[in-house]
Write an enzyme that holds these catalytic residues in place. Structure first.
Site, PDB file in Angstrom:
ATOM      1  N   LYS A   1      -1.416  -1.808  -5.175  1.00 44.92           N
ATOM      2  CA  LYS A   1      -2.514  -2.380  -4.359  1.00 44.92           C
ATOM      3  C   LYS A   1      -3.857  -2.141  -5.049  1.00 44.92           C
ATOM      4  CE  LYS A   1      -4.213   0.452  -1.714  1.00 44.92           C
ATOM      5  NZ  LYS A   1      -4.867   1.455  -0.900  1.00 44.92           N
TER       6      LYS A   1
ATOM      7  N   LYS B   1     -14.141   3.816  -6.425  1.00 42.19           N
ATOM      8  CA  LYS B   1     -12.759   4.296  -6.256  1.00 42.19           C
ATOM      9  C   LYS B   1     -11.776   3.387  -7.015  1.00 42.19           C
ATOM     10  CE  LYS B   1      -8.970   6.070  -4.582  1.00 42.19           C
ATOM     11  NZ  LYS B   1      -8.411   7.277  -5.135  1.00 42.19           N
TER      12      LYS B   1
ATOM     13  N   THR C   1      -8.438   3.413   0.782  1.00 44.86           N
ATOM     14  CA  THR C   1      -8.881   2.627  -0.381  1.00 44.86           C
ATOM     15  C   THR C   1      -8.604   1.165  -0.080  1.00 44.86           C
ATOM     16  OG1 THR C   1      -8.265   4.437  -1.863  1.00 44.86           O
ATOM     17  CG2 THR C   1      -8.617   2.276  -2.864  1.00 44.86           C
TER      18      THR C   1
ATOM     19  N   LEU D   1      -5.867   4.813   6.213  1.00 41.89           N
ATOM     20  CA  LEU D   1      -4.796   3.825   6.355  1.00 41.89           C
ATOM     21  C   LEU D   1      -4.447   3.227   4.997  1.00 41.89           C
ATOM     22  CD1 LEU D   1      -6.302   2.267   9.592  1.00 41.89           C
ATOM     23  CD2 LEU D   1      -4.210   3.640   9.436  1.00 41.89           C
ATOM     24  N   PRO D   2      -3.280   2.567   4.889  1.00 38.70           N
ATOM     25  CA  PRO D   2      -2.832   2.111   3.567  1.00 38.70           C
ATOM     26  C   PRO D   2      -3.742   1.080   2.889  1.00 38.70           C
ATOM     27  CG  PRO D   2      -0.987   2.167   5.116  1.00 38.70           C
ATOM     28  CD  PRO D   2      -2.231   2.408   5.914  1.00 38.70           C
TER      29      PRO D   2
HETATM   30  P1  NAD Z   1       0.662   6.799   3.620  1.00 39.51           P
HETATM   31  O1  NAD Z   1       1.393   5.514   3.581  1.00 39.51           O
HETATM   32  O2  NAD Z   1       1.365   8.075   3.353  1.00 39.51           O
HETATM   33  O3  NAD Z   1      -0.059   6.965   5.052  1.00 39.51           O
HETATM   34  C1  NAD Z   1      -0.633   5.937   5.782  1.00 39.51           C
HETATM   35  C2  NAD Z   1      -0.318   6.189   7.263  1.00 39.51           C
HETATM   36  O4  NAD Z   1      -0.990   5.240   8.067  1.00 39.51           O
HETATM   37  C3  NAD Z   1       1.169   6.075   7.565  1.00 39.51           C
HETATM   38  O5  NAD Z   1       1.615   7.293   8.155  1.00 39.51           O
HETATM   39  C4  NAD Z   1       1.235   4.912   8.555  1.00 39.51           C
HETATM   40  O6  NAD Z   1       2.242   5.076   9.547  1.00 39.51           O
HETATM   41  C5  NAD Z   1      -0.151   4.955   9.160  1.00 39.51           C
HETATM   42  N1  NAD Z   1      -0.602   3.718   9.788  1.00 39.51           N
HETATM   43  C6  NAD Z   1      -0.573   2.452   9.292  1.00 39.51           C
HETATM   44  N2  NAD Z   1      -1.144   1.600  10.176  1.00 39.51           N
HETATM   45  C7  NAD Z   1      -1.551   2.346  11.241  1.00 39.51           C
HETATM   46  C8  NAD Z   1      -2.203   2.058  12.452  1.00 39.51           C
HETATM   47  N3  NAD Z   1      -2.580   0.810  12.783  1.00 39.51           N
HETATM   48  N4  NAD Z   1      -2.449   3.067  13.318  1.00 39.51           N
HETATM   49  C9  NAD Z   1      -2.090   4.323  13.015  1.00 39.51           C
HETATM   50  N5  NAD Z   1      -1.460   4.671  11.872  1.00 39.51           N
HETATM   51  C10 NAD Z   1      -1.203   3.695  10.993  1.00 39.51           C
HETATM   52  O7  NAD Z   1      -0.573   6.616   2.645  1.00 39.51           O
HETATM   53  P2  NAD Z   1      -1.474   7.774   1.972  1.00 39.51           P
HETATM   54  O8  NAD Z   1      -0.847   8.173   0.696  1.00 39.51           O
HETATM   55  O9  NAD Z   1      -1.834   8.784   2.999  1.00 39.51           O
HETATM   56  O10 NAD Z   1      -2.764   6.899   1.595  1.00 39.51           O
HETATM   57  C11 NAD Z   1      -3.721   6.469   2.563  1.00 39.51           C
HETATM   58  C12 NAD Z   1      -4.876   5.802   1.834  1.00 39.51           C
HETATM   59  O11 NAD Z   1      -5.460   6.751   0.924  1.00 39.51           O
HETATM   60  C13 NAD Z   1      -4.471   4.591   0.984  1.00 39.51           C
HETATM   61  O12 NAD Z   1      -5.492   3.624   1.054  1.00 39.51           O
HETATM   62  C14 NAD Z   1      -4.349   5.182  -0.427  1.00 39.51           C
HETATM   63  O13 NAD Z   1      -4.563   4.189  -1.410  1.00 39.51           O
HETATM   64  C15 NAD Z   1      -5.434   6.232  -0.404  1.00 39.51           C
HETATM   65  N6  NAD Z   1      -5.234   7.384  -1.301  1.00 39.51           N
HETATM   66  C16 NAD Z   1      -4.033   8.006  -1.431  1.00 39.51           C
HETATM   67  C17 NAD Z   1      -3.898   9.109  -2.279  1.00 39.51           C
HETATM   68  C18 NAD Z   1      -2.588   9.833  -2.452  1.00 39.51           C
HETATM   69  O14 NAD Z   1      -2.502  10.669  -3.384  1.00 39.51           O
HETATM   70  N7  NAD Z   1      -1.578   9.603  -1.627  1.00 39.51           N
HETATM   71  C19 NAD Z   1      -5.014   9.580  -2.986  1.00 39.51           C
HETATM   72  C20 NAD Z   1      -6.243   8.957  -2.802  1.00 39.51           C
HETATM   73  C21 NAD Z   1      -6.351   7.859  -1.955  1.00 39.51           C
END
Ligand code: NAD
Length: 296
Positions: A247, A172, A97, A66-67
């Site tokens: 964030k 992280k 994260t 999740l975000p």
């Molecule tokens: P994203 O915004 O693409 O995906 C998050 C998803 O969570 C969204 O599809 C959203 O609709 C869903 N969501 C939010 N609340 C919800 C709930 N209550 N129930 C169900 N679904 C819900 O984000 P991301 O890029 O996939 O990143 C996710 C996490 O991973 C973050 O914490 C980010 O910091 C971390 N991260 C991202 C990357 C990257 O390259 N994108 C790399 C490493 C870590």
């Protein structure tokens, strides 16, 4: 051994991670607030369900991607959330994260209900998620990591035990503070070359074989036209959002304040990403900070 898994959060990272688990033969039921993401997951061999609480109650393992902290608190601690429904002995893995304190708070609440939980944030970007080559940074009990390891190995290549609950998040945050700083530095260096009449690909190729080499330059080049298959090659769509980087830099600065560490470059990077986000770029990939470095 295959498991009955619930995967919550099918975004840029969660979708390919959940797909890898489904491909490995697990029964993976995916949930996301965006119906289109769930449809995409089902089209690729995943399962969906109308009743999230019932799916959680039947799962051996629940994974969240999740975000931010508040989404994780809501998903685990909220009324009708994961802790209220998970069966005794279930293993909970949070890959988001988030703030280390929140990780510890949720893990303690899980433990009080007889549930096992680890924090397992990742590095490697969307390409690492798709390719199953992520790095996992795990906080929690050694025995719980041992239970999770076979599953993590189906999504990643490097799995580190950082220490007790919350430690995965701390390392992280250190990594992403460095990543944010490096992305700005790489952008500035390429811009300087371009402003002096050089081809950005030449500048990048030379630096990649010199002492300025780093991941943002070699694997995730921010300048359009230099590399293929990176967000810069598709108008900065997908990837790792500016607001997610903002964030993480906020978490780094907060953690530095609480621990007395000096992070002036981390603070400056946070301010630059904040400026970039406020200019309307919050939803773009974080390598779009290259645009902020572009003189207009
Ligand atoms: P994203 O915004 O693409 O995906 C998050 C998803 O969570 C969204 O599809 C959203 O609709 C869903 N969501 C939010 N609340 C919800 C709930 N209550 N129930 C169900 N679904 C819900 O984000 P991301 O890029 O996939 O990143 C996710 C996490 O991973 C973050 O914490 C980010 O910091 C971390 N991260 C991202 C990357 C990257 O390259 N994108 C790399 C490493 C870590």
């Amino acid at each position: 051994m295959t498991s009955n898994i619930v995967f919550i959060g099918l975004g840029n990272m969660g979708l390919p991670m959940a797909q890898n688990l489904a491909r490995a033969g697990h029964a993976v039921t995916g949930f996301d607030l965006m119906p289109a993401s769930v449809q995409q997951f089902v089209a690729g061999g995943g399962l969906s369900a109308d009743d999230q609480a019932a799916a959680i109650a039947a799962a051996d393992i629940v994974i969240t991607m999740l975000p931010a902290s508040r989404h994780v608190q809501g998903a685990y601690l909220g009324e009708g959330g994961i802790l209220a429904h998970a069966k005794a002995g279930a293993l909970l893995i949070d890959c988001s994260t988030i703030a280390p304190d929140v990780s510890r708070e949720v893990a303690a609440a899980a433990s009080a209900r007889g549930l096992r939980m680890i924090d397992a944030p990742v590095s490697g970007g969307t390409a690492g998620a798709a390719g199953g080559t992520l790095t996992f940074m795990v906080g929690g009990a050694e025995a719980d990591l041992a239970s999770a390891r076979p599953l993590l190995e189906q999504m990643g290549k490097n799995i580190f035990h950082a220490g007790p609950s919350g430690s995965g998040q701390t390392v992280k945050i250190c990594n992403n503070m460095l990543l944010g700083i490096l992305m700005i530095g790489t952008s500035e260096a390429i811009r300087l070359g371009v402003a002096n009449g050089l081809d950005p690909k030449v500048v990048s190729d030379v630096m990649a074989k010199s002492s300025g080499r780093n991941w943002t330059l070699e694997v995730y080049n921010p300048c359009p036209g230099v590399a293929e298959n990176v967000p810069a090659a598709r108008d900065y769509a997908g990837g790792f959002g500016v607001d997610l980087m903002l964030k993480d830099l906020g978490l780094a600065v907060e953690s530095a304040g609480a621990s007395g560490a000096s992070v002036p470059l981390g603070e400056l990077a946070r301010q630059l990403y904040d400026l970039h986000s406020k200019s309307g770029a919050g939803g773009l990939d974080f390598s779009s900070i290259y645009k902020l470095a572009t003189p207009t």
